[in-house]
Design a protein around this motif. Structure first.
Motif, PDB file in Angstrom:
ATOM      1  N   GLY A  62       0.804  -1.222   0.000  1.00 46.42           N
ATOM      2  CA  GLY A  62       0.000   0.000   0.000  1.00 46.42           C
ATOM      3  C   GLY A  62       0.831   1.263   0.000  1.00 46.42           C
TER       4      GLY A  62
ATOM      5  N   VAL B 273       3.666   1.655   1.433  1.00 44.86           N
ATOM      6  CA  VAL B 273       4.509   1.738   2.625  1.00 44.86           C
ATOM      7  C   VAL B 273       5.785   0.945   2.365  1.00 44.86           C
ATOM      8  CG1 VAL B 273       4.660   1.340   5.108  1.00 44.86           C
ATOM      9  CG2 VAL B 273       2.464   1.933   4.075  1.00 44.86           C
TER      10      VAL B 273
ATOM     11  N   THR C  38       7.750  -2.465   4.702  1.00 46.59           N
ATOM     12  CA  THR C  38       6.951  -2.806   5.885  1.00 46.59           C
ATOM     13  C   THR C  38       6.995  -4.292   6.186  1.00 46.59           C
ATOM     14  OG1 THR C  38       4.795  -2.528   6.961  1.00 46.59           O
ATOM     15  CG2 THR C  38       4.778  -3.050   4.597  1.00 46.59           C
TER      16      THR C  38
ATOM     17  N   GLN D 144       6.245  -8.712   5.039  1.00 48.47           N
ATOM     18  CA  GLN D 144       5.162  -9.689   4.974  1.00 48.47           C
ATOM     19  C   GLN D 144       5.744 -11.077   5.188  1.00 48.47           C
ATOM     20  OE1 GLN D 144       1.941  -9.623   1.742  1.00 48.47           O
ATOM     21  NE2 GLN D 144       3.286 -11.215   0.953  1.00 48.47           N
TER      22      GLN D 144
ATOM     23  N   GLN E 118       1.255  -6.567   8.967  1.00 47.04           N
ATOM     24  CA  GLN E 118       0.646  -5.894  10.110  1.00 47.04           C
ATOM     25  C   GLN E 118      -0.646  -5.161   9.737  1.00 47.04           C
ATOM     26  OE1 GLN E 118       4.445  -4.037  11.598  1.00 47.04           O
ATOM     27  NE2 GLN E 118       3.653  -4.779  13.548  1.00 47.04           N
ATOM     28  N   SER E 119      -0.923  -5.107   8.451  1.00 43.93           N
ATOM     29  CA  SER E 119      -2.207  -4.555   8.008  1.00 43.93           C
ATOM     30  C   SER E 119      -3.272  -5.629   7.849  1.00 43.93           C
ATOM     31  CB  SER E 119      -2.017  -3.830   6.674  1.00 43.93           C
ATOM     32  OG  SER E 119      -1.444  -4.695   5.707  1.00 43.93           O
ATOM     33  N   THR E 120      -2.889  -6.914   8.026  1.00 43.67           N
ATOM     34  CA  THR E 120      -3.865  -7.994   7.943  1.00 43.67           C
ATOM     35  C   THR E 120      -4.818  -7.891   9.124  1.00 43.67           C
ATOM     36  OG1 THR E 120      -2.241  -9.432   6.878  1.00 43.67           O
ATOM     37  CG2 THR E 120      -4.171 -10.496   7.866  1.00 43.67           C
TER      38      THR E 120
ATOM     39  N   ASN F 249       0.412  -1.891  12.707  1.00 40.26           N
ATOM     40  CA  ASN F 249       0.082  -1.327  11.407  1.00 40.26           C
ATOM     41  C   ASN F 249       1.296  -1.410  10.499  1.00 40.26           C
ATOM     42  OD1 ASN F 249      -2.635   0.055  12.099  1.00 40.26           O
ATOM     43  ND2 ASN F 249      -1.248   0.850  13.674  1.00 40.26           N
ATOM     44  N   ASP F 250       1.043  -1.375   9.193  1.00 44.99           N
ATOM     45  CA  ASP F 250       2.140  -1.295   8.238  1.00 44.99           C
ATOM     46  C   ASP F 250       2.814   0.064   8.391  1.00 44.99           C
ATOM     47  OD1 ASP F 250       1.605  -3.770   7.197  1.00 44.99           O
ATOM     48  OD2 ASP F 250       0.449  -3.032   5.492  1.00 44.99           O
ATOM     49  N   GLU F 251       4.108   0.028   8.708  1.00 41.77           N
ATOM     50  CA  GLU F 251       4.871   1.263   8.849  1.00 41.77           C
ATOM     51  C   GLU F 251       6.187   1.126   8.101  1.00 41.77           C
ATOM     52  OE1 GLU F 251       3.601   2.724  13.301  1.00 41.77           O
ATOM     53  OE2 GLU F 251       4.963   1.009  13.119  1.00 41.77           O
TER      54      GLU F 251
END
Length: 505
Positions: A392, A394, A397, A399, A421-423, A429-431
């Motif tokens: 996204g 980012v 980040t 996976q 972390q966005s799952t 969170n995705d950072e």
């Protein structure tokens, strides 16, 4: 695990698993993050047994914080044992150990990097797993990067911090004693052995464990056909991984390292079989490239399969020499075991089957891997990280991807899962630069016979952190997931502790 003065060519970024996590952290004070070493994978069975330091039948996890401040000493390092419970691992049941812990060998000093490499086994035969912990950056006498190893004893209450020193038998011959470790029963005598790497291509093997004063049952050396590297990387083996590939109930050793100068290649792995006399290079076999390896039975045939991550994949120069290239996004090579050792090899990328994502420049698919039976079907399942994945918009980040074992090996089409972390349900969170998947571990930390997933990251500017994702009996789930922070685990967030970047293997 590398010399702090080494330079790194842009195409050599994947080689940074050579680096001491402490050296990486130090470098961060003046620049951008570079990926460091971590220990994942490697156990001495096709079933990849978990560590059990307190003998309660539940898997325990060790996460290092090699860059942690201890009593004001920068990057002295710590290890944290998170004990398995019926609800998984958390900071509520743990032991945090440094070289200043009562009974622990040595003293916490700046740059020691205690916990940069770890390996578990029952080294004293008392029924509790023990932990070998390396401090490859420790100054020994006048040797700035001599390195030390401690074995910390397990007990009914877990790791107590008490232990012994594993002395370097040839300190003038190399640096970074303990930069790679692997434990297994290499001669099949029923006692666990410890293989120790350093900056040379000589591997030291300590037989039949250690006594109460640190005396081993015996010692010998093996020298796989790897170079000491180039001027940039004079560091011996990249990784040591133990597992029974040929099914003879003796543990074999996979050595990830540079090829000999007489061969064309940047990186090659080697299979060194265990025999009744221990590890033997007489029947060494060359494997596909990779800098992180796991051994486990992914197809249920009773032989350990060799899974290696080549997170750079390769391109070829005009001279025919494969060199790292992040343009293809990374690859995982699976070499199947047989009675005669390594057999056929297959490869998996993010372009294979239904594997989530697409192979893109710099994803680093295969940076970390581990094996464990998530669904209890008798086939080892595989987790693969791509910590430099952009999601996204980012950057880096990260996976992780879970692939399931079958009678035909790892499936890239059925049951494939991916977590970031966005799952939904995953903490955080995705950072940017979180690099979710800096290390991964599949272990049964609940005692239900199913492997759960733990993921390490560079969370919060290299403070680091863990994410626990349990098995629900058939797959990895976010129900019951949690994060584990360094501050809740007795680790200072001063500097760059990198909690969760290195798990015990």
């Amino acid at each position: 695990m590398h010399h702090t003065h080494a330079s790194v060519h842009p195409r050599g970024q994947a080689r940074l698993r050579l680096a001491l996590a402490t050296a990486t952290a130090a470098a961060l004070t003046g620049g951008l993050l570079t990926l460091s070493t971590s220990a994942a994978t490697a156990a001495d069975s096709t079933q990849v047994p978990f560590a059990d330091f307190n003998g309660d039948g539940k898997g325990d996890l060790v996460s290092s914080a090699p860059g942690a401040y201890v009593s004001g000493q920068k990057a002295a390092g710590q290890v944290v044992a998170l004990y398995g419970t019926s609800t998984g691992v958390s900071s509520a049941k743990r032991t945090t150990i440094s070289q200043n812990t009562a009974g622990a060998p040595g003293t916490a000093e700046s740059g020691d990097g205690f916990g940069s490499e770890t390996a578990y086994a029952d080294f004293n035969g008392d029924g509790y797993d023990d932990l070998a912990v390396a401090s490859p950056g420790e100054k020994v006498g006048s040797d700035t990067n001599g390195g030390t190893i401690a074995v910390l004893w397990g007990s009914r209450s877990g790791l107590t911090g008490k232990g012994v020193t594993v002395s370097d038998p040839a300190p003038s011959s190399h640096d970074f004693w303990g930069k790679t470790l692997a434990a297994g029963d290499f001669d099949g005598d029923g006692r666990d052995d410890l293989a120790v790497g350093n900056s040379s291509n000589t591997i030291y093997v300590f037989k039949r464990g250690f006594g109460s004063t640190g005396t081993p049952g015996g010692r010998y050396t093996v020298k796989p056909p790897i170079t000491n590297g180039t001027n940039d990387f004079p560091y011996g083996p990249l990784r040591l991984t133990a597992g029974d590939v040929n099914g003879d109930r003796r543990t074999d050793l996979i050595v990830d390292g540079y090829e000999t100068k007489t061969q064309n290649g940047w990186n090659t792995n080697y299979y060194v079989p265990g025999t009744s006399g221990g590890l033997s290079t007489a029947s060494v076999k060359t494997l596909k490239a990779g800098v992180i390896t796991a051994v486990g039975d992914v197809n249920g045939d009773g032989y350990g399969d060799i899974v290696s991550g080549a997170d750079w994949d390769t391109t070829t120069t005009g001279g025919g020499v494969p060199i790292p290239d992040s343009a293809t996004g990374g690859k995982v090579n699976i070499t199947y075991g047989s009675a005669s050792g390594p057999a056929g090899t297959t490869g998996i990328t993010q372009n294979s089957g239904n594997v989530p994502g697409t192979s893109e420049k710099g994803d680093r698919f295969g940076y970390e891997i581990d094996l464990g039976d998530v669904n209890g079907d008798g086939y080892q399942d595989l987790v693969v990280s791509s910590p430099s994945e952009d999601i996204g918009g980012v950057t880096d980040t990260g996976q992780v991807t879970v692939l399931y074992g079958t009678a035909n090996g790892i499936s890239t089409t059925t049951g494939v899962q991916a977590f970031a972390q966005s799952t939904a349900g995953v903490p955080g969170n995705d950072e940017k630069n979180d690099r979710f998947g800096m290390d991964v571990k599949l272990d049964d930390v609940t005692g239900d016979g199913r492997a759960d997933l733990v993921v390490g990251s560079y969370e919060n500017d290299l403070n680091g952190g863990l994410t626990y994702l349990p098995s629900n009996g058939t797959k990895i789930t976010t129900t019951g997931s949690r994060s584990v922070s360094p501050s809740d685990s007795g680790v200072s967030t001063t500097g760059y502790p990198q909690f969760g970047v290195t798990f015990a293997n």
